[in-house]
Design an enzyme around this catalytic site. Structure first.
Site, PDB file in Angstrom:
ATOM      1  N   ALA A  20       0.839  -1.206   0.000  1.00 59.29           N
ATOM      2  CA  ALA A  20       0.000   0.000   0.000  1.00 59.29           C
ATOM      3  C   ALA A  20       0.868   1.248   0.000  1.00 59.29           C
ATOM      4  O   ALA A  20       0.571   2.235  -0.689  1.00 59.29           O
ATOM      5  CB  ALA A  20      -0.926  -0.002   1.211  1.00 59.29           C
ATOM      6  N   SER A  40      -8.278   1.333   7.275  1.00 62.91           N
ATOM      7  CA  SER A  40      -7.800   0.143   7.962  1.00 62.91           C
ATOM      8  C   SER A  40      -8.865  -0.247   8.968  1.00 62.91           C
ATOM      9  O   SER A  40      -9.692   0.581   9.367  1.00 62.91           O
ATOM     10  CB  SER A  40      -6.468   0.422   8.668  1.00 62.91           C
ATOM     11  OG  SER A  40      -6.105  -0.663   9.512  1.00 62.91           O
ATOM     12  N   ARG A  41      -8.842  -1.507   9.376  1.00 59.79           N
ATOM     13  CA  ARG A  41      -9.757  -1.912  10.437  1.00 59.79           C
ATOM     14  C   ARG A  41      -9.345  -1.328  11.781  1.00 59.79           C
ATOM     15  O   ARG A  41     -10.102  -1.380  12.742  1.00 59.79           O
ATOM     16  CB  ARG A  41      -9.810  -3.440  10.500  1.00 59.79           C
ATOM     17  CG  ARG A  41     -10.609  -4.043   9.353  1.00 59.79           C
ATOM     18  CD  ARG A  41     -10.459  -5.542   9.298  1.00 59.79           C
ATOM     19  NE  ARG A  41     -11.485  -6.154   8.477  1.00 59.79           N
ATOM     20  CZ  ARG A  41     -11.495  -7.418   8.108  1.00 59.79           C
ATOM     21  NH1 ARG A  41     -10.502  -8.224   8.481  1.00 59.79           N
ATOM     22  NH2 ARG A  41     -12.461  -7.904   7.367  1.00 59.79           N
ATOM     23  N   HIS A  83      -8.975 -10.585   0.138  1.00 56.21           N
ATOM     24  CA  HIS A  83      -9.387  -9.843  -1.050  1.00 56.21           C
ATOM     25  C   HIS A  83     -10.880  -9.984  -1.329  1.00 56.21           C
ATOM     26  O   HIS A  83     -11.555  -8.996  -1.625  1.00 56.21           O
ATOM     27  CB  HIS A  83      -8.610 -10.326  -2.280  1.00 56.21           C
ATOM     28  CG  HIS A  83      -7.200  -9.846  -2.327  1.00 56.21           C
ATOM     29  ND1 HIS A  83      -6.320 -10.202  -3.332  1.00 56.21           N
ATOM     30  CD2 HIS A  83      -6.489  -9.037  -1.500  1.00 56.21           C
ATOM     31  CE1 HIS A  83      -5.142  -9.634  -3.119  1.00 56.21           C
ATOM     32  NE2 HIS A  83      -5.222  -8.928  -2.010  1.00 56.21           N
ATOM     33  N   LYS A 101      -2.836  -8.743  -6.817  1.00 51.75           N
ATOM     34  CA  LYS A 101      -2.868 -10.123  -7.269  1.00 51.75           C
ATOM     35  C   LYS A 101      -2.578 -11.064  -6.088  1.00 51.75           C
ATOM     36  O   LYS A 101      -1.922 -10.652  -5.129  1.00 51.75           O
ATOM     37  CB  LYS A 101      -1.880 -10.342  -8.413  1.00 51.75           C
ATOM     38  CG  LYS A 101      -0.432  -9.931  -8.091  1.00 51.75           C
ATOM     39  CD  LYS A 101       0.306 -10.981  -7.277  1.00 51.75           C
ATOM     40  CE  LYS A 101       1.540 -10.430  -6.653  1.00 51.75           C
ATOM     41  NZ  LYS A 101       2.061 -11.318  -5.594  1.00 51.75           N
ATOM     42  N   ARG A 169       2.383 -14.072   7.189  1.00 52.27           N
ATOM     43  CA  ARG A 169       1.317 -14.373   6.223  1.00 52.27           C
ATOM     44  C   ARG A 169       1.726 -15.433   5.209  1.00 52.27           C
ATOM     45  O   ARG A 169       0.873 -16.190   4.723  1.00 52.27           O
ATOM     46  CB  ARG A 169       0.877 -13.108   5.500  1.00 52.27           C
ATOM     47  CG  ARG A 169       1.941 -12.504   4.607  1.00 52.27           C
ATOM     48  CD  ARG A 169       1.406 -11.359   3.749  1.00 52.27           C
ATOM     49  NE  ARG A 169       2.429 -10.846   2.854  1.00 52.27           N
ATOM     50  CZ  ARG A 169       2.739 -11.390   1.678  1.00 52.27           C
ATOM     51  NH1 ARG A 169       2.091 -12.474   1.255  1.00 52.27           N
ATOM     52  NH2 ARG A 169       3.688 -10.870   0.923  1.00 52.27           N
ATOM     53  N   ASP A 182       1.622 -16.294  -3.740  1.00 53.19           N
ATOM     54  CA  ASP A 182       2.378 -15.072  -3.510  1.00 53.19           C
ATOM     55  C   ASP A 182       3.265 -14.720  -4.704  1.00 53.19           C
ATOM     56  O   ASP A 182       3.250 -13.576  -5.165  1.00 53.19           O
ATOM     57  CB  ASP A 182       3.236 -15.207  -2.251  1.00 53.19           C
ATOM     58  CG  ASP A 182       3.720 -13.856  -1.749  1.00 53.19           C
ATOM     59  OD1 ASP A 182       2.882 -13.097  -1.228  1.00 53.19           O
ATOM     60  OD2 ASP A 182       4.912 -13.562  -1.901  1.00 53.19           O
TER      61      ASP A 182
END
Length: 335
Positions: A20, A40-41, A83, A101, A169, A182
């Site tokens: 980002a 953002s959360r 996503h 992606k 992640r 990834d």
């Protein structure tokens, strides 16, 4: 796009991680682009990102960004396991989307989002910047013109040794972890961009204790007899390059294959011919931002250069690979 004669496009950024940040930096260099908001959360995380990058508005929820009337398009930069949730919410709100992606973790999710976008007439594009690289588009043109004769094989590999802990992640099944989604998405997308969709898929992989792939080898068979040998990894550092072999020559695609500085055409006779790509500006994401804005200003709901049907076809191949190597995600059980 000539920003002097077109209205600016106001971007929202959904998520606040490294990608980002890189994309936001490149939007600053893209004529006609305005970074209007971030979400953002975690409201504190959004405010910190906004302060670092001089973004006017920070939202503490994805929904608030989707409902922001001063945002024209949203860039989704979450880990790919999230996503689908983010993009579905944005499309439901009628918000155009550029999503990192892979678009989703499987083809079922992708098909649902594509159907929704088409039903709503809302723009959607996967951020597959590789397909916008002028050198790679030149490679496709050369192959179509028979510059190396009949294509026999493509070899591509992408991967780096990544020392990450179990909470990262890349090793998280719930986040869609593993090398395949990834980095493996790039060699697969390259093969299908240059050779078309395969009719045969073979694969082997080494899995981590968490059940994600850390090193995967793929062999694709394409109609007409061409094959693609692809490798992706976060257990070993690979060449990051590709080569296409034909009956009368080859095309070298140097590192990094997802954004190469150019390609080299080798024929049976004569000197190699170099086709350079324009120098990368910033982090290299400006081409995809510019394509999104071009489409929005032209009233197009899909990009002809990064078509949704192509995105879906690649995810179908990735699904087939995952089935062969025994890689399942929680998302697969709910689609």
């Amino acid at each position: 796009m000539d920003s002097a004669h077109e209205r600016p496009i106001r971007w929202g950024i959904l998520a606040t991680g490294g990608i980002a940040t890189a994309f936001t930096e490149d939007l600053r260099r893209t004529p006609g682009a305005v970074v209007a908001a971030v979400a953002s959360r975690d409201a504190g995380t959004a405010r910190a990102f906004a302060a670092r990058h001089a973004v006017p508005r920070a939202h503490g929820s994805w929904r608030d960004l989707a409902d922001d009337p001063d945002v024209d398009v949203v860039y989704v930069a979450t880990p790919h396991g999230y996503h689908h949730q983010a993009v579905e919410m944005l499309l439901d709100a009628g918000r155009p989307v550029l999503c990192e992606k892979p678009l989703t973790v499987n083809s079922v999710q992708a098909r649902g989002l594509i159907t929704l976008a088409r039903e709503r007439g809302t723009f959607l594009m996967e951020a597959m910047w590789m397909l916008l690289n002028p050198a790679l588009r030149k490679a496709a043109e050369l192959l179509a013109d028979g510059a190396i004769g009949e294509v026999r094989s493509l070899h591509a590999e992408l991967g780096w040794r990544a020392e990450v802990d179990r909470g990262h992640r890349l090793r998280d099944v719930a986040a869609g972890g593993g090398a395949l989604l990834d980095v493996g998405v790039y060699p697969v997308a390259l093969a299908q961009f240059l050779l078309g969709s395969p009719d045969r898929v073979h694969a082997r992989a080494q899995l981590t204790p968490e059940g994600v792939d850390e090193h995967t080898s793929i062999l694709l068979g394409h109609p007409g007899g061409a094959t693609a040998s692809l490798t992706c990894s976060f257990a070993a550092t690979l060449s990051q390059a590709a080569v296409v072999y034909g009956t009368r020559g080859r095309i070298d695609i140097p590192a990094n294959l997802f954004n190469p500085p150019g390609i080299v055409l080798h024929r049976e006779v004569g000197e190699p011919v170099h086709f350079p790509a324009p120098p990368v500006i910033g982090n290299g994401y400006g081409l995809e931002a510019a394509e999104v804005m071009r489409c929005l200003l032209a009233g197009q709901s899909e990009s002809p250069l990064v078509p949704l049907d192509g995105t879906l076809a690649v995810l179908r191949t990735l699904d087939a690979v995952r089935q062969l190597i025994g890689l399942r995600y929680p998302h697969d059980d709910h689609d």
